[in-house]
Design an enzyme around this catalytic site. Structure first.
Site, mmCIF file in Angstrom:
data_model
loop_
_atom_site.group_PDB
_atom_site.id
_atom_site.type_symbol
_atom_site.label_atom_id
_atom_site.label_comp_id
_atom_site.label_asym_id
_atom_site.label_seq_id
_atom_site.Cartn_x
_atom_site.Cartn_y
_atom_site.Cartn_z
ATOM 1 N N ASP A 8 0.843 -1.196 0.000
ATOM 2 C CA ASP A 8 0.000 0.000 0.000
ATOM 3 C C ASP A 8 0.873 1.240 0.000
ATOM 4 O O ASP A 8 1.451 1.614 1.023
ATOM 5 C CB ASP A 8 -0.914 -0.010 1.223
ATOM 6 N N LYS A 34 1.736 7.835 1.047
ATOM 7 C CA LYS A 34 2.226 7.766 2.424
ATOM 8 C C LYS A 34 3.633 8.350 2.501
ATOM 9 O O LYS A 34 4.430 8.208 1.558
ATOM 10 C CB LYS A 34 2.305 6.305 2.889
ATOM 11 N N GLU A 89 -7.984 2.414 1.308
ATOM 12 C CA GLU A 89 -8.364 1.497 0.235
ATOM 13 C C GLU A 89 -8.790 0.124 0.748
ATOM 14 O O GLU A 89 -9.533 -0.599 0.074
ATOM 15 C CB GLU A 89 -7.189 1.335 -0.746
ATOM 16 N N ARG A 112 -10.814 -0.824 3.111
ATOM 17 C CA ARG A 112 -12.266 -0.980 3.309
ATOM 18 C C ARG A 112 -13.003 -1.068 1.973
ATOM 19 O O ARG A 112 -14.087 -1.634 1.904
ATOM 20 C CB ARG A 112 -12.791 0.165 4.170
#
Length: 472
Positions: free
Chosen positions: A244, A251, A323, A325
């Protein structure tokens, strides 16, 4: 049959074969130390004293035989207070013992579980050695009388699978490799696997899974494992975000460093699935894993996009880093179409959960009081800590942005774990549903839990399933 997994160098820990040559292990508490010493011959008692044995928690002193060879060992069990503050006493001892085969020669304190301690010993043997030479404890344990050795070995194998999947970096654990690992697990247990890959996700109405994974070179997919033909139906859904970046809401480097573990929910449900299948629980098992990489390229989804889910609910994207969920939403909607008797999702989902309970406790959500009580009890028995957080209905408005049915990242930051769980509950409909927001990582070397990937809540769930599902 020991499972063969598609993960290199996966050594599954087992008990040693029973033998009269096993070295005796004496468990001594601080309260019983003086009485134990008084019962020994002068040489043994003198050796223990000269070695400074005070029976503190996890202290180990090896005992020499008349010829200088090893004749056994003492393990300090400390005090009730010290045992409350730490887990896996025998694992702590196993890491300090010389290589050899050992057997318990005394009972554990009444506040310790023999099954938990044996599981901990087995997990002390775990080491992730794919890229560098690492070894776990070399001491082997003969299964004590009164424990179900096969059951404990099944839990250890499931835990090993979970840890190794999480520890493997995304370079070698992308969506396709995760699918291969599931297929290998299925092959070991006679299960069936079907996967929906790439553009077929759109054709078969899994738009959110496809959208999250479409920017990556490695195709997104939904992996669907089925096992068992009788009994109640249990469906496990695990978040399989193999890496991710945060997407366009990129991030920072420090937050991205551990994102190989963002598929920890998938790893957890697969470890639990192994425990279930290896011990032949009388249920019908389904495991759904939406496996994607949240990457950045031209097709990446964007903040402000409004997406339509499998269920038909629209979702406003306010943060592409929320992302997990989204992919779980499509999988949960798919799962509940079959009306399982129990639906459980596991995901490394929110930093808010870590702020609430830290890294060591797995928060869970359920609307059923009885299920919460059962799980809390088995978690304590299994030394697998969980804590219930609420599906707080008053916060539903926080995930309703007005421009769409749902908001994937409500502004403000309050109650982030709860609003994420409420979001997921919308897709589980009326199913009997539990959600776990796990961390999946041990931050330092601890007994039975070396730094790296770790399961959370799986042993608690495994022990709770007979009561939750009325299994005989």
């Amino acid at each position: 049959m020991q499972p063969h997994f598609a993960v290199p160098n996966l050594a599954v820990p087992t008990f040693a074969a029973a033998t009269d040559a096993a070295l005796p292990l004496h468990i001594v508490t601080e309260r019983t130390l003086d009485a134990w010493l008084a019962e020994q011959d002068g040489a043994t008692a003198g050796w223990a004293r000269s070695m400074g044995f005070r029976a503190s928690w996890g202290q180990v002193v090896v005992l020499p035989g008349p010829d200088g060879s090893l004749s056994g060992a003492l393990i300090g069990a400390g005090t009730p207070k010290s045992r409350q503050r730490q887990r896996f006493l025998l694992a702590a001892a196993a890491a300090k013992l010389p290589e050899g085969t050992y057997a318990l020669a005394s009972e554990l304190p009444a506040d310790l579980s023999l099954e938990v301690e044996c599981f901990g010993w087995l997990m002390a043997q775990y080491a992730f050695d794919r890229y560098a030479k690492n070894t776990g404890a070399k001491a082997r344990l003969v299964a004590p009388d009164g424990v179900d050795a096969a059951r404990i070995e099944a839990m250890a194998a499931g835990e090993t699978f979970t840890r190794t999947l999480i520890n493997t970096p995304a370079e070698h654990m992308g969506p396709a490799e995760l699918q291969e690992a599931v297929e290998s697990l299925a092959e070991a247990h006679g299960a069936e696997v079907r996967s929906i890959v790439g553009a077929d996700l759109l054709a078969q109405n899994f738009p959110l899974i496809h959208t999250v994974g479409r920017a990556a070179e490695r195709a997104p997919r939904l992996i669907d494992l089925r096992w068992g033909s009788e009994g109640p139906m249990l469906t496990l859904v695990g978040k399989g975000v193999c890496f991710d970046t945060g997407g366009l809401n990129l991030k920072p480097g420090a937050s991205m460093a551990l994102m190989k573990k963002d598929m920890g929910g998938a790893a957890n449900v697969l470890g639990l699935a192994h425990m279930i299948m290896a011990t032949g629980l009388k249920l019908r098992l389904r495991v759904l894993i939406p496996a994607v990489e949240n990457a950045i390229s031209g097709p990446a989804f964007r903040p402000g996009d409004i997406l339509t889910s499998r269920k038909g609910l629209t979702v406003e994207i306010n943060n592409t880093d929320a992302e997990g969920r989204l992919v779980l939403a499509d999988a949960l909607a798919f799962a509940q179409e079959e009306t399982p008797d129990l639906l459980i999702s596991m995901a490394t989902l929110t930093g808010a959960a870590r702020v609430a309970v830290g890294a060591d406790i797995a928060p869970f959500f359920t609307d059923r009081e009885g299920d919460a009580v059962t799980l809390s009890s088995t978690a304590q028995d299994a030394a697998d800590p969980v804590w219930r957080l609420p599906f707080h209905d008053a916060y539903e408005a926080m995930i309703e942005p007005g421009i769409a049915d749902l908001d994937n990242a409500p502004a403000g930051g309050f109650a982030g774990a709860i609003t994420a769980a409420l979001f997921l509950r919308r897709f589980a409909d009326e199913a009997r549903y539990m959600h776990f927001d796990v961390f999946g990582w041990s931050q330092s070397n601890q007994p039975a839990r070396p730094k790296g990937g770790v399961s959370q809540g799986t042993r608690a769930l495994y022990q709770a399933l007979p009561e939750l599902l009325g299994l005989s």
